[in-house]
Design a protein around this motif. Structure first.
Motif: not given
Length: 227
Positions: A62-89
């Protein structure tokens, strides 16, 4: 601020909507990534709260597609994926923050306030079609310079119609966005509220602004001016 919440866990989503609205925010809630992308593309939001594990499209997609569509609204992720790799991504894709589930609601509110301080509101504060003017900040409605008192639901419906000027909104879409529930074909709740809204902004004025598409829904036709 106007917030788009994209969260497929219904109980959590309803809790967040209620809590954020009690803080004075306007909240739209989507549970499917693909449908949320369409909502973000056709409406203006100040902040998007985005889950990652979603049906339709993942939060990352969703975030990738938003940026491709020039939707630059600030985004905060909320996720149970807690590993550093997901946060960094998530941050590398362009999110401004990442909240790990389970989280404290007070912490989330603080992060939302931080976005508000940094970015403020990028939306227009006034929507106008012909002589109908809606001030989204003061939550005032005027027609031909006459002040019109609307209920909270009526105001939300009017804002939804104006934000989608010239597009027919189905009764099911209005029900989902305003009441956050699935459409019940046996219910006349939309018709009742539309009648009351028309009574206030159309009956004593010309031209009539709210159009009914028989068997489908409603729209406001005209040139939308934002300021």
């Amino acid at each position: 601020m106007k917030i788009l919440l994209i969260e497929d866990e219904v109980k959590l989503g309803n809790f967040l909507v209620k809590g954020l609205e009690e803080e004075g925010y306007s909240v739209a809630h989507e549970t499917n990534g693909s449908e949320a992308l369409e909502t973000a593309a056709t409406n203006d939001f100040d902040l998007i709260l985005l889950d990652i594990m979603l049906p339709g499209q993942s939060g990352f997609e969703v975030l990738k597609n938003m940026r491709e569509f020039s939707i630059h609204t600030p985004i905060i992720f909320m996720s149970a994926l807690n590993e550093s790799e997901h946060v960094i991504k998530g941050l590398d894709l362009g999110a401004i923050d990442y909240v790990k589930k389970p989280f404290d609601f007070e912490e989330l509110k603080a992060r939302v306030r931080n976005v508000q301080r940094k970015f403020g509101s990028t939306r227009a504060s006034i929507l106008q079609v012909k002589d109908l003017k809606v001030d989204l900040i003061k939550r005032e409605v005027t027609r031909a310079d006459q002040l019109i008192e609307l209920s909270k639901r009526e105001f939300s419906i009017l804002e939804l119609l104006l934000s989608n000027t010239n597009r027919v909104l189905s009764k099911s879409e209005i029900t989902q966005k305003i009441w956050n529930i699935n459409f019940d074909r046996g219910s006349n709740v939309v018709e009742v509220h539309m009648h009351q809204l028309r009574k206030k902004i159309d009956f004593d004025f010309e031209p009539k602004l709210i159009e009914t598409q028989v068997g489908y829904g409603y729209k406001i036709q005209g040139e939308l001016v934002k300021s």
